[in-house]
Design a protein around this motif. Structure first.
Motif, PDB file in Angstrom:
ATOM      1  N   MET A   1     -56.312  42.428 -59.176  1.00 38.65           N
ATOM      2  CA  MET A   1     -57.036  41.135 -59.786  1.00 38.65           C
ATOM      3  C   MET A   1     -58.613  41.183 -59.425  1.00 38.65           C
ATOM      4  N   THR A   2     -59.209  40.843 -60.422  1.00 34.87           N
ATOM      5  CA  THR A   2     -60.880  41.116 -60.318  1.00 34.87           C
ATOM      6  C   THR A   2     -61.318  40.079 -59.642  1.00 34.87           C
ATOM      7  N   ALA A   3     -62.671  40.396 -59.076  1.00 36.06           N
ATOM      8  CA  ALA A   3     -63.309  39.655 -58.198  1.00 36.06           C
ATOM      9  C   ALA A   3     -63.419  38.099 -58.606  1.00 36.06           C
ATOM     10  N   LEU A   4     -63.801  37.900 -60.072  1.00 35.87           N
ATOM     11  CA  LEU A   4     -63.984  36.542 -60.366  1.00 35.87           C
ATOM     12  C   LEU A   4     -62.548  35.594 -60.445  1.00 35.87           C
ATOM     13  N   SER A   5     -61.432  36.231 -60.840  1.00 36.43           N
ATOM     14  CA  SER A   5     -60.332  35.682 -61.016  1.00 36.43           C
ATOM     15  C   SER A   5     -59.751  35.141 -59.347  1.00 36.43           C
ATOM     16  N   ALA A   6     -60.118  36.476 -58.347  1.00 33.13           N
ATOM     17  CA  ALA A   6     -59.685  36.064 -57.259  1.00 33.13           C
ATOM     18  C   ALA A   6     -60.508  34.857 -56.610  1.00 33.13           C
ATOM     19  N   LEU A   7     -61.812  34.890 -56.912  1.00 33.68           N
ATOM     20  CA  LEU A   7     -62.643  33.511 -56.535  1.00 33.68           C
ATOM     21  C   LEU A   7     -62.240  32.316 -57.128  1.00 33.68           C
ATOM     22  N   PHE A   8     -61.946  32.478 -58.165  1.00 30.80           N
ATOM     23  CA  PHE A   8     -61.261  31.083 -59.088  1.00 30.80           C
ATOM     24  C   PHE A   8     -60.237  30.467 -58.538  1.00 30.80           C
ATOM     25  N   VAL A   9     -58.986  31.556 -58.053  1.00 34.40           N
ATOM     26  CA  VAL A   9     -57.546  31.089 -57.482  1.00 34.40           C
ATOM     27  C   VAL A   9     -57.860  30.648 -56.193  1.00 34.40           C
ATOM     28  N   ARG A  10     -58.936  31.125 -55.435  1.00 35.01           N
ATOM     29  CA  ARG A  10     -59.185  30.882 -54.034  1.00 35.01           C
ATOM     30  C   ARG A  10     -59.622  29.526 -53.986  1.00 35.01           C
ATOM     31  N   ASP A  11     -60.568  29.109 -55.118  1.00 31.68           N
ATOM     32  CA  ASP A  11     -61.195  27.675 -54.827  1.00 31.68           C
ATOM     33  C   ASP A  11     -60.202  26.714 -55.436  1.00 31.68           C
ATOM     34  N   ILE A  12     -59.284  27.024 -56.385  1.00 31.62           N
ATOM     35  CA  ILE A  12     -58.413  26.206 -56.598  1.00 31.62           C
ATOM     36  C   ILE A  12     -57.255  25.711 -55.563  1.00 31.62           C
ATOM     37  N   LYS A  13     -56.895  26.922 -54.844  1.00 30.33           N
ATOM     38  CA  LYS A  13     -56.138  26.819 -53.658  1.00 30.33           C
ATOM     39  C   LYS A  13     -56.560  25.788 -52.551  1.00 30.33           C
ATOM     40  N   LEU A  14     -58.015  26.096 -52.233  1.00 28.47           N
ATOM     41  CA  LEU A  14     -58.939  25.286 -51.224  1.00 28.47           C
ATOM     42  C   LEU A  14     -58.756  23.977 -51.732  1.00 28.47           C
ATOM     43  N   ALA A  15     -58.824  23.478 -53.044  1.00 26.28           N
ATOM     44  CA  ALA A  15     -58.924  22.188 -53.550  1.00 26.28           C
ATOM     45  C   ALA A  15     -57.753  21.383 -53.392  1.00 26.28           C
ATOM     46  N   VAL A  16     -56.613  22.059 -53.448  1.00 25.57           N
ATOM     47  CA  VAL A  16     -55.300  21.393 -53.457  1.00 25.57           C
ATOM     48  C   VAL A  16     -54.881  21.358 -52.043  1.00 25.57           C
ATOM     49  N   ARG A  17     -55.162  22.111 -50.987  1.00 21.50           N
ATOM     50  CA  ARG A  17     -54.709  22.224 -49.949  1.00 21.50           C
ATOM     51  C   ARG A  17     -55.055  20.837 -48.822  1.00 21.50           C
ATOM     52  N   VAL A  18     -54.484  20.869 -47.748  1.00 17.05           N
ATOM     53  CA  VAL A  18     -55.153  19.776 -46.812  1.00 17.05           C
ATOM     54  C   VAL A  18     -56.622  19.973 -46.695  1.00 17.05           C
ATOM     55  N   GLY A  19     -57.344  18.876 -46.856  1.00 22.78           N
ATOM     56  CA  GLY A  19     -58.859  18.881 -46.670  1.00 22.78           C
ATOM     57  C   GLY A  19     -59.460  18.868 -47.776  1.00 22.78           C
ATOM     58  N   GLY A  20     -58.848  19.559 -48.824  1.00 23.40           N
ATOM     59  CA  GLY A  20     -59.455  19.752 -50.162  1.00 23.40           C
ATOM     60  C   GLY A  20     -59.744  18.387 -50.964  1.00 23.40           C
ATOM     61  N   GLY A  21     -60.435  18.505 -51.817  1.00 27.46           N
ATOM     62  CA  GLY A  21     -61.089  17.350 -52.615  1.00 27.46           C
ATOM     63  C   GLY A  21     -60.163  16.721 -53.799  1.00 27.46           C
ATOM     64  N   ALA A  22     -59.375  17.641 -54.348  1.00 33.00           N
ATOM     65  CA  ALA A  22     -58.778  17.192 -55.496  1.00 33.00           C
ATOM     66  C   ALA A  22     -58.091  16.006 -55.396  1.00 33.00           C
ATOM     67  N   GLY A  23     -58.207  14.817 -56.375  1.00 33.90           N
ATOM     68  CA  GLY A  23     -57.510  13.814 -56.237  1.00 33.90           C
ATOM     69  C   GLY A  23     -58.216  12.592 -55.787  1.00 33.90           C
TER      70      GLY A  23
END
Lengths: 222, 246, 206
Positions: A1-23
């Protein structure tokens, strides 16, 4: 995985996990849409006329107020330091973070718009037009907000100050967004004219926001 | 079994395991009867077949409000008696309440379209149910924001009780607000007496919805207890793992 | 490979933190920066990592990979652990190893699981970082250094929160890094398990 796609996936995970802001953004949007008729009264004709403006204001506030923690969280836990040592240009990393942010908070606003349009007595055609303008316009809001998020890191403050700094910058987007929506309902302008300008504004905001945020962050790190 | 035994989550779990299949079965039967009655109920002479939306709409509205009442009692349980199951009950109820409120809103707007010509009007009833929906979503968001259930439980309990006081006020103020601005009021069920051919299917559907709620709530409580146990086990395991000492 | 600083000065918030600092370290060597609080140990490390501007003097790396900057060849282990509590230990580590390791065509990237095993965290790989203790979080940060090979390690008080077995493990990892031709610059108050390390003392209380 390239650096940017790793960062992208991490930020999306963070947003949908507990404490994330999605929704939360969509919820805020719904509350703004609900509060407006309380303030101006339940006159359906009036609501139908100003509905696109209400939707745009709600989406604007929702997409900017959720940006508060986008970069400060990474600055506080030291992630930003490591992002700098990654060898990926800071501007690209920041742009990818903004894209992930838009996907988790901006896009849900666009999807919710036709449903919230029902509350404001907009017909399906108008709602779709507003959703289309939001689809073109919310990335601009996210990238303009990105500048504020980067400034919040260097000022070590966030919240209301961020909104005060950024909201004036969003005026052109708001003008052409609402103009395009209204053009779709009543005219006299054709929909295409303001919509094309809106798209252009988004492209400019993506470039400007990315570089301004990168510069602000570099200064903040010192 | 004395009621105090139910306070023990383990006892509760075994009871829930035994009760759930029966509850699910009864719910299915109640829905079968209720829907059948609703199907055979006569059409309204004015509204036609659309009146049958009522058999879904009204029970879900009742339960949407009942669910908040249940959450308020659970909130008292959390704050006053510190009952170990109270915040589990509150947390499990919130998404079900939100779903029922949404069901009520959606069926209401589908019903409103042929009646009023619009999916949504800012009528007092509708508006206060929409506010209730927003408050449910707020409670769910609060549960999702805080990872530690004990801390989240207390915050949610306070919010729920404030909401319980606030909801009637919202209802009255909206009534007052609305009569100022919208002279053409919408005539609804409450006014006229309901004919028995409609009342009985409605009550049967209400019973089915209550059973559905109890089943879902019990299952959600069981899941929440298990989820918390998994969390505790993981915390204990992380502490037992090498290198945890500071 | 040789890292050399000459006559370095650091200014932060209008205040001169240090000036006239010089040091040199070659591959296989460790440099321990000591000094009281506030003498700029952390600032010096952050300067080498490229986060703090070099106010005066020169900072040179000879013999590294020419297409990478000094910062891109360095691992920085600071006081903040750069871990996200809602991601699992494994997710945290694999993110940093793909992010930091993506430009490393020459240097190899080790599998995250092996890196976790190297710091003794394989048992908690699937747990959210929020559940980990301070010592475990520190180990997880150290696993990053193992997962992505970079020649220069910048360690700011690396033994903080580590128990004795973990300190020994870190000492072994540092030894292996030096034996492989790596270079370590560490800020420390006490011994951190580096034998034959050069010492750079900051401040004038010597």
């Amino acid at each position: 995985m390239t650096a940017l796609s790793a960062l992208f996936v991490r930020d999306i995970k963070l947003a949908v996990r507990v404490g994330g802001g999605a929704g939360i953004g969509v919820l805020f949007f719904l509350i703004v849409v609900t509060l407006t008729p309380f303030a101006i009264g339940p006159d359906l004709n009036l609501l139908g006329r100003i509905g696109p403006a209400i939707l745009w204001l709600g989406a604007l506030l929702a997409s900017l107020l959720t940006l508060d923690r986008l970069l400060t969280a990474d600055a506080e836990d030291g992630s930003l330091d490591l992002i700098l040592t990654g060898g990926t240009p800071l501007e690209l990393a920041v742009a990818v973070k903004a894209l992930a942010q838009w996907l988790t908070t901006g896009l849900p606003l666009v999807i919710a718009t036709p449903f919230f349009g029902l509350l404001l007595n907009l017909d399906l055609r108008t709602s779709t037009a507003v959703a289309l303008t939001l689809l073109a316009g919310t990335p601009a809001l996210t990238f303009i907000g990105l500048i504020g998020a980067a400034l919040a890191v260097s000022l070590r403050r966030g919240g209301l100050l961020l909104a005060v700094l950024v909201l004036p910058l969003t005026v052109p987007v708001l003008i052409f967004g609402v103009a395009a929506s209204n053009a779709a309902i009543v005219g006299p302008l054709p929909f295409g004219t303001p919509f094309t300008i809106l798209c252009a504004l988004t492209l400019v905001a993506m470039v400007l926001g990315t570089f301004a945020a990168g510069t602000a962050l570099r200064h903040a790190m010192e | 079994m004395p009621i105090i035994d139910l306070a023990n989550p383990t006892r509760f779990l075994s009871l829930a395991e035994r009760a759930l299949p029966w509850l699910a079965g009864t719910t299915a039967i109640a829905f079968a009867i209720g829907l059948n009655l609703a199907w055979t109920a006569p059409d309204d002479y004015q509204q036609g077949a659309t009146v049958k939306i009522m058999f879904i709409h009204v029970p879900s509205a009742w339960l949407a409000m009942g669910c908040w009442a249940l959450m308020s009692i659970a909130a008292l349980g959390t704050l006053v008696w510190r009952h170990p199951l109270a915040d589990v009950a509150a947390k499990a109820a919130a998404p079900i309440g939100a779903a029922l409120t949404l069901l009520c809103l959606v069926t209401g707007s589908l019903w409103g379209r042929p009646m009023w010509g619009a999916y949504w009007v800012w009528d007092a009833r509708l508006t206060s149910v929409l506010v209730l929906f927003l408050m449910y979503l707020g409670v769910i968001a609060l549960w999702r924001t805080v990872d530690d259930p004990a801390r989240a439980g207390r915050a949610v309990a306070i919010l729920t009780l404030v909401g319980a006081i606030n909801l009637p006020i919202i209802k009255w103020s909206v009534d007052w607000w609305n009569t100022l601005h919208q002279p053409a009021s919408v005539v609804r069920l409450g006014g006229a007496a309901i004919h028995p051919t409609i009342l009985w299917p409605l009550l049967m559907m209400a019973l089915a919805f209550v059973l559905l709620f109890v089943t879902l709530h019990l299952a959600a409580m069981r899941n929440e207890i298990l989820r918390r146990r998994v969390r505790t086990l993981m915390l204990m395991q992380a502490q037992a793992a090498p290198g945890s000492g500071a | 490979m040789r890292l050399e600083g000459r006559d370095l000065a650091c200014i932060r918030g209008g205040r001169e933190v240090f000036a006239g600092v010089g040091f040199a370290a070659a591959g296989g060597e460790a440099l321990v920066v000591t000094g009281r609080n506030g003498t700029g140990k952390s600032s010096l490390l952050r300067m080498i990592a490229g986060f703090v501007r070099v106010a005066a003097g020169r900072l040179d790396l000879e013999g590294g990979a020419p297409e990478h900057t000094l910062a891109e060849q360095a691992h920085y282990l600071g006081h903040q652990d750069a871990l996200k509590p809602s991601l699992t230990a494994m997710e945290n580590l694999s993110f940093w190893s793909s992010y930091l390791g993506s430009g490393q065509e020459v240097q190899e990237v080790e599998a995250p699981m092996a890196a976790l095993a190297a710091v003794g965290l394989e048992a908690v790989a699937g747990f959210p970082a929020a559940y980990l203790s301070a010592g475990q979080r520190r180990r997880l940060s150290i696993a990053r250094l193992v997962a992505v090979k970079r020649p220069i390690w910048l360690l700011d008080e690396p033994t903080t929160a580590l128990d004795r077995p973990a300190q020994e493990r870190l000492s072994e990892l540092m030894g292996a890094h030096l034996a492989g031709g790596g270079l370590i610059v560490a800020a420390a108050h006490g011994a951190i398990g580096l034998e034959r390390a050069k010492e750079l003392h900051l401040g004038d209380d010597a």
